[in-house]
Scaffold this active site. Sequence first.
Site, PDB file in Angstrom:
ATOM      1  N   ILE A  88       0.898  -1.177   0.000  1.00 30.09           N
ATOM      2  CA  ILE A  88       0.000   0.000   0.000  1.00 30.09           C
ATOM      3  C   ILE A  88       0.925   1.212   0.000  1.00 30.09           C
ATOM      4  O   ILE A  88       1.900   1.262   0.756  1.00 30.09           O
ATOM      5  CB  ILE A  88      -0.961   0.011   1.214  1.00 30.09           C
ATOM      6  CG1 ILE A  88      -1.862   1.254   1.194  1.00 30.09           C
ATOM      7  CG2 ILE A  88      -0.233  -0.123   2.541  1.00 30.09           C
ATOM      8  CD1 ILE A  88      -2.991   1.227   2.251  1.00 30.09           C
ATOM      9  N   SER A  89       0.641   2.196  -0.849  1.00 28.22           N
ATOM     10  CA  SER A  89       1.538   3.343  -1.009  1.00 28.22           C
ATOM     11  C   SER A  89       1.533   4.229   0.238  1.00 28.22           C
ATOM     12  O   SER A  89       0.559   4.261   1.001  1.00 28.22           O
ATOM     13  CB  SER A  89       1.110   4.169  -2.220  1.00 28.22           C
ATOM     14  OG  SER A  89       1.106   3.365  -3.382  1.00 28.22           O
TER      15      SER A  89
END
Length: 204
Positions: A51-52
């Site tokens: 997940i960024s």
Amino acid sequence: MVEYQIAARGIRDQRVLSAMKEVPRHLFVPPPYDKSAYEDYPLPIGNGQTISQPYIVALMTELLALQSTDRVLEIGTGCGYQAAVLAALVRQVTTIERIPEVAGLARANLAAVGSKNVEVIVGDGTLGYPKKAPYEGIIITAATPSIPRPLIEQLAEGGRLVAPVGGRDIQELIRLRKKDGSINEDNHGGVRFVPLIGECGWNG
Ligand code: SAM
């Protein structure tokens, strides 16, 4: 998170800041990393994917300069967090993920937070999704050696495309804008993403 990591670094679009406040990020991060969901870095989500970082999600969203009537295509659904942020801002989000298990995780997460205007497609996003084109916004959330030609073709007149472009390990955040049929490009600094694997991306 929004005040200290995002607004403090210069994100000014109030609609983006509100969307980042609204979407419960911890529901997109699987245990044991969910405890760190609001920290200032990317996290693992399984299957070797991530997940960024919250700030990068906000920056890419702001660069898309979205209107509430826009249709957006995302390449690289991951856990669905970026798609949920986009869904809070626009009419329709289509998001493509190449790993079926990851797409399943995203569908479950998006249902859990009540994002109804997102369609998750399993496939090679480097080819885009012509069925719903053109898109006013296209976002690639995996590292690409160059912008896949099909995505440029599927961008609407006046549309914006944001992507990490460069090597497998380090890239530059590039925005393209299509105006009067020609493409303008600007650069928003260094980033690190997992590779975009597909026909118009990396080989594997
Ligand atoms: N957008 C995500 C978020 O909200 O946190 C982050 C995405 S993660 C950094 C990159 C994702 O791109 C991975 O889930 C990976 O499987 C996916 N991916 C890589 N190549 C792809 C391709 N050709 N088509 C679709 N998805 C791809």
